[in-house]
Design an enzyme around this catalytic site. Structure first.
Site, PDB file in Angstrom:
ATOM      1  N   GLU A 176      42.566  54.431  68.194  1.00  0.00           N
ATOM      2  CA  GLU A 176      41.923  54.916  66.865  1.00  0.00           C
ATOM      3  C   GLU A 176      40.644  54.635  66.434  1.00  0.00           C
ATOM      4  O   GLU A 176      40.632  55.310  65.655  1.00  0.00           O
ATOM      5  CB  GLU A 176      43.086  53.547  66.151  1.00  0.00           C
ATOM      6  CG  GLU A 176      43.097  53.720  64.974  1.00  0.00           C
ATOM      7  CD  GLU A 176      44.103  52.559  64.513  1.00  0.00           C
ATOM      8  OE1 GLU A 176      44.526  52.655  62.907  1.00  0.00           O
ATOM      9  OE2 GLU A 176      44.831  51.302  65.285  1.00  0.00           O
ATOM     10  N   SER A 200      46.697  46.895  68.261  1.00  0.00           N
ATOM     11  CA  SER A 200      48.191  46.937  67.612  1.00  0.00           C
ATOM     12  C   SER A 200      48.734  47.652  68.433  1.00  0.00           C
ATOM     13  O   SER A 200      50.027  47.371  68.360  1.00  0.00           O
ATOM     14  CB  SER A 200      47.586  48.252  66.858  1.00  0.00           C
ATOM     15  OG  SER A 200      46.514  47.666  65.434  1.00  0.00           O
ATOM     16  N   ARG A 228      54.035  60.531  55.815  1.00  0.00           N
ATOM     17  CA  ARG A 228      54.029  59.468  55.413  1.00  0.00           C
ATOM     18  C   ARG A 228      52.659  59.423  53.903  1.00  0.00           C
ATOM     19  O   ARG A 228      53.203  58.390  52.999  1.00  0.00           O
ATOM     20  CB  ARG A 228      53.044  58.890  56.471  1.00  0.00           C
ATOM     21  CG  ARG A 228      54.239  58.616  57.105  1.00  0.00           C
ATOM     22  CD  ARG A 228      52.860  57.813  58.412  1.00  0.00           C
ATOM     23  NE  ARG A 228      54.391  57.476  59.880  1.00  0.00           N
ATOM     24  CZ  ARG A 228      54.166  56.678  60.404  1.00  0.00           C
ATOM     25  NH1 ARG A 228      53.008  56.698  60.952  1.00  0.00           N
ATOM     26  NH2 ARG A 228      54.833  56.167  62.195  1.00  0.00           N
ATOM     27  N   HIS A 285      51.460  53.050  55.354  1.00  0.00           N
ATOM     28  CA  HIS A 285      52.882  53.369  55.426  1.00  0.00           C
ATOM     29  C   HIS A 285      53.401  52.553  54.654  1.00  0.00           C
ATOM     30  O   HIS A 285      53.342  51.624  54.444  1.00  0.00           O
ATOM     31  CB  HIS A 285      52.832  52.740  57.007  1.00  0.00           C
ATOM     32  CG  HIS A 285      54.351  52.081  57.770  1.00  0.00           C
ATOM     33  ND1 HIS A 285      55.434  52.661  57.314  1.00  0.00           N
ATOM     34  CD2 HIS A 285      54.714  53.174  59.515  1.00  0.00           C
ATOM     35  CE1 HIS A 285      56.193  53.276  58.048  1.00  0.00           C
ATOM     36  NE2 HIS A 285      55.541  53.140  59.801  1.00  0.00           N
ATOM     37  N   HIS A 325      47.373  51.156  57.881  1.00  0.00           N
ATOM     38  CA  HIS A 325      48.624  51.631  59.221  1.00  0.00           C
ATOM     39  C   HIS A 325      47.565  52.152  59.655  1.00  0.00           C
ATOM     40  O   HIS A 325      48.165  51.428  61.180  1.00  0.00           O
ATOM     41  CB  HIS A 325      49.780  52.436  58.734  1.00  0.00           C
ATOM     42  CG  HIS A 325      50.838  52.320  59.680  1.00  0.00           C
ATOM     43  ND1 HIS A 325      51.167  51.168  60.369  1.00  0.00           N
ATOM     44  CD2 HIS A 325      51.101  52.800  60.232  1.00  0.00           C
ATOM     45  CE1 HIS A 325      52.219  51.415  61.847  1.00  0.00           C
ATOM     46  NE2 HIS A 325      51.833  53.128  61.506  1.00  0.00           N
ATOM     47  N   GLU A 347      61.490  61.023  63.455  1.00  0.00           N
ATOM     48  CA  GLU A 347      60.334  60.410  62.386  1.00  0.00           C
ATOM     49  C   GLU A 347      59.373  61.762  61.596  1.00  0.00           C
ATOM     50  O   GLU A 347      60.237  62.957  61.697  1.00  0.00           O
ATOM     51  CB  GLU A 347      59.485  59.427  63.201  1.00  0.00           C
ATOM     52  CG  GLU A 347      59.936  58.654  64.255  1.00  0.00           C
ATOM     53  CD  GLU A 347      58.549  57.462  65.101  1.00  0.00           C
ATOM     54  OE1 GLU A 347      57.241  57.843  64.237  1.00  0.00           O
ATOM     55  OE2 GLU A 347      59.159  56.765  65.469  1.00  0.00           O
ATOM     56  N   ARG A 378      48.037  61.783  59.697  1.00  0.00           N
ATOM     57  CA  ARG A 378      48.184  61.335  60.867  1.00  0.00           C
ATOM     58  C   ARG A 378      50.118  61.831  61.556  1.00  0.00           C
ATOM     59  O   ARG A 378      50.821  61.444  60.633  1.00  0.00           O
ATOM     60  CB  ARG A 378      47.502  60.189  61.840  1.00  0.00           C
ATOM     61  CG  ARG A 378      48.637  59.341  63.260  1.00  0.00           C
ATOM     62  CD  ARG A 378      48.395  58.506  63.718  1.00  0.00           C
ATOM     63  NE  ARG A 378      49.508  56.989  62.754  1.00  0.00           N
ATOM     64  CZ  ARG A 378      50.496  56.524  63.367  1.00  0.00           C
ATOM     65  NH1 ARG A 378      51.050  57.863  64.637  1.00  0.00           N
ATOM     66  NH2 ARG A 378      51.067  56.311  62.183  1.00  0.00           N
ATOM     67  N   ALA A 380      50.627  46.901  70.905  1.00  0.00           N
ATOM     68  CA  ALA A 380      51.677  46.388  71.324  1.00  0.00           C
ATOM     69  C   ALA A 380      52.799  45.614  69.892  1.00  0.00           C
ATOM     70  O   ALA A 380      54.153  45.349  70.316  1.00  0.00           O
ATOM     71  CB  ALA A 380      51.625  44.726  71.524  1.00  0.00           C
ATOM     72  N   ALA A 413      53.809  48.573  67.790  1.00  0.00           N
ATOM     73  CA  ALA A 413      54.226  49.793  67.975  1.00  0.00           C
ATOM     74  C   ALA A 413      55.392  49.788  67.738  1.00  0.00           C
ATOM     75  O   ALA A 413      56.134  49.382  69.167  1.00  0.00           O
ATOM     76  CB  ALA A 413      53.368  50.955  69.154  1.00  0.00           C
ATOM     77  N   GLN A 414      56.561  50.435  67.413  1.00  0.00           N
ATOM     78  CA  GLN A 414      57.374  50.602  67.168  1.00  0.00           C
ATOM     79  C   GLN A 414      58.730  51.389  67.805  1.00  0.00           C
ATOM     80  O   GLN A 414      59.567  51.939  68.334  1.00  0.00           O
ATOM     81  CB  GLN A 414      58.407  49.834  65.684  1.00  0.00           C
ATOM     82  CG  GLN A 414      57.750  48.117  65.430  1.00  0.00           C
ATOM     83  CD  GLN A 414      58.021  48.085  64.150  1.00  0.00           C
ATOM     84  OE1 GLN A 414      59.025  48.707  63.449  1.00  0.00           O
ATOM     85  NE2 GLN A 414      58.359  47.416  63.677  1.00  0.00           N
ATOM     86  N   GLY A 415      57.816  52.996  67.308  1.00  0.00           N
ATOM     87  CA  GLY A 415      58.106  54.143  66.963  1.00  0.00           C
ATOM     88  C   GLY A 415      57.874  55.045  68.210  1.00  0.00           C
ATOM     89  O   GLY A 415      59.036  55.487  68.790  1.00  0.00           O
ATOM     90  N   GLY A 416      57.313  54.279  68.893  1.00  0.00           N
ATOM     91  CA  GLY A 416      57.251  55.607  70.528  1.00  0.00           C
ATOM     92  C   GLY A 416      56.005  56.380  70.630  1.00  0.00           C
ATOM     93  O   GLY A 416      55.197  56.445  69.656  1.00  0.00           O
TER      94      GLY A 416
END
Length: 510
Positions: A358, A46, A278, A233, A334, A118, A369, A48, A50-53
């Site tokens: 994870e 997973s 979330r 998510h 998610h 976020e 989380r 690669a 990941a978008q948020g950081g």
């Protein structure tokens, strides 16, 4: 069945190729390591995606104490505060390690990091790379560093099928490649296999990840913890089933709003609005969809192609221009807060087995989380496990018995049960139905057995938690209990609990 080549025997074995496994392998150098990967380093997990950081309290107006307060609030009373503080205080060290190994985080003209906001964070503290391509950049850098690291032998195209034990401790790993088995003797194994997305019809994660590491550890006797807490998510791109593209929470952090197909901003009156935790946002969207409404993310106030180039490409491939039209979204599985119970060094309850990323349950996340704490935890725990292993003399392993290969795992039957009964909203009758369907599959020894063990663990933990807390929401127990604790169980205890739950059902119906 054959033994492993002699030059691989006795090395530290790392199973998994995401950020946690890659960091641990690099941090262990020059100690010899075997990295076991099915698709190739960085390709099957997973990270690669990941978008948020990565969340890190590095600005002058921020602190680890503030970061900890936000983490504990999101965790709904079930975080291990001591472990959470330990991990969050190591954020600077983890970022430094990633940068030294080639990760290029986004910086402004002065060289200062560009930080995002976020949900449920009280400060801008999300470091990102390549805009919304953080995971891809981290993987690129770590894999390149791995290729230069002479102490790491990579076994590609292998699947770990069983952990082997001797005298109550790890003795090796049973690997499989194209129907052939191989036993790799080892006294020190690191599990870094990622999450459970493949157990659900809709997930933001690779569908091939269904909790293999959790299953392997449980079968070998390690304790699991917090298995009931599955995070959905709120905003996956609503385009079918399987692995859905993620629309990062950072989009809402930049000012995008959620509307239904009537144009109503249904979270406007809620504390935090679109940036509420979330679980709250996911349940609000779920409620809209249950009432027959469609939900969209309205982001025409953002310079979308510049700030979110990867998400722009994902949307356009689905025929949506996010700069002009609202983005259709829906909740999808998610992240999993539960997993193999570990301490602050990644040690499981089974001697010789560490778990990181994870697949592990450190206590950082509690019941829910906090956004972008996962990559941070994976990097920190990769470093901590490597330190602990390096300080733990590993005796030369004995050759474990050569077991038979189990049947190929197929989560199809399990996925139907999990998606129906272990979703965003749960109740006792549905959870008991899940247990009734999963227990015979788990005990049956067929293709569904391995994934059924992971799913059964989620169902049993969820049935025993008779309250709503964080990501675990029960319609028959909607309130939080006055006193609540994290639960740990071995597979034997999980199976015994499942049988007791079903026996109680039979007694009530008699």
């Amino acid at each position: 069945m054959r033994p492993a080549p002699p030059d691989l025997t006795g090395r530290v074995v790392i199973i998994g190729d995401g950020i946690a496994g890659l960091v641990a392998a690099l941090a262990l150098a020059p100690q010899p390591v075997v990295l076991v990967t099915q698709a190739g380093p960085g390709q099957g997990g997973s990270t690669a995606l990941a978008q948020g950081g990565i969340a890190a309290a590095i600005e002058a107006d921020d602190s680890p104490e503030l970061h900890l307060a936000d983490t504990l609030a999101a965790g709904a009373g079930l975080c291990d505060a001591n472990i959470a503080e330990t991990i969050l205080r190591q954020a600077g060290e983890a970022i430094d390690f990633l940068e030294r190994h080639g990760t290029r985080f986004d910086r402004d003209a002065s060289g200062a990091p560009v930080l995002g906001l976020e949900a449920a964070h009280g400060r801008r503290r999300i470091l990102h790379a390549a805009g919304d391509g953080s995971g891809g950049e981290i993987v690129r850098a770590l894999v390149a560093a791995l290729r230069r690291c002479a102490s790491v032998a990579v076994l590609e195209g292998r699947v770990a099928r069983r952990l082997l034990t001797h005298d109550g401790a790890i003795a090796g790993v049973l690997l499989q490649r194209e129907g052939a088995g191989m036993v790799l003797p080892a006294r020190q194994v690191v599990m870094a296999t990622g999450g459970i997305g493949g157990l659900y019809d809709a997930t933001t994660n690779p569908v091939g990840n269904w909790g293999q590491g959790i299953m392997l550890a449980a079968r070998a006797g390690a304790a699991l913890a917090d298995m009931e807490f599955v995070q959905f998510h709120p905003t996956a791109l609503a385009v079918g089933q399987g692995r859905l593209p993620l629309i990062s929470e950072a989009v809402r952090g930049e000012g995008a709003i959620l509307i239904n197909d009537r144009g109503e901003r249904f979270l406007a009156g809620h504390p935090g609005g679109e940036l509420a935790p979330r679980d709250i946002v996911a349940r609000a969207i779920h409620a809209e969809m249950t009432s027959g409404r469609r939900v969209f993310l309205k982001a025409d106030n953002i310079d979308f192609p510049t700030r979110f180039p990867a998400i722009t490409a994902l949307c356009r491939s689905a025929g949506i221009d996010p700069a002009r039209a609202p983005i259709p979204v829906r909740p999808a599985q998610h992240y999993h807060m539960g997993g193999i119970h570990t301490d602050a060094f990644g040690r499981s309850t089974l001697p010789g087995l560490w778990a990181i990323g994870e697949c592990a349950a450190t206590g950082l996340h509690g019941a829910n989380r906090l956004a972008s704490n996962s990559l941070l935890e994976a990097a920190v725990m990769g470093l901590n496990a490597a330190r602990d292993i390096a300080a733990s003399p590993g005796s030369y392993p004995v050759m474990p018995a050569m077991p038979d290969l189990p049947p190929e795992a197929d989560p199809g039957q399990v996925r139907a049960i999990t998606s129906r009964h272990l979703g965003i909203l749960r109740d006792g009758a549905s959870l008991h139905a899940a247990i009734a369907g999963l227990l015979p599959l788990a005990l049956g020894g067929g293709e569904a057995s391995d994934p059924a063990i992971t799913a059964l663990s989620i169902a049993v933990f969820a049935a025993l938690r008779q309250e709503s807390r964080g990501a675990h929401a029960r319609t028959d127990f909607p309130a939080q209990a006055a006193h609540s604790v994290s639960r740990r169980m071995t597979l034997d205890q999980i199976i015994q609990s499942a049988r007791l739950i079903l026996s109680d059902d039979l007694a009530r119906s008699a």
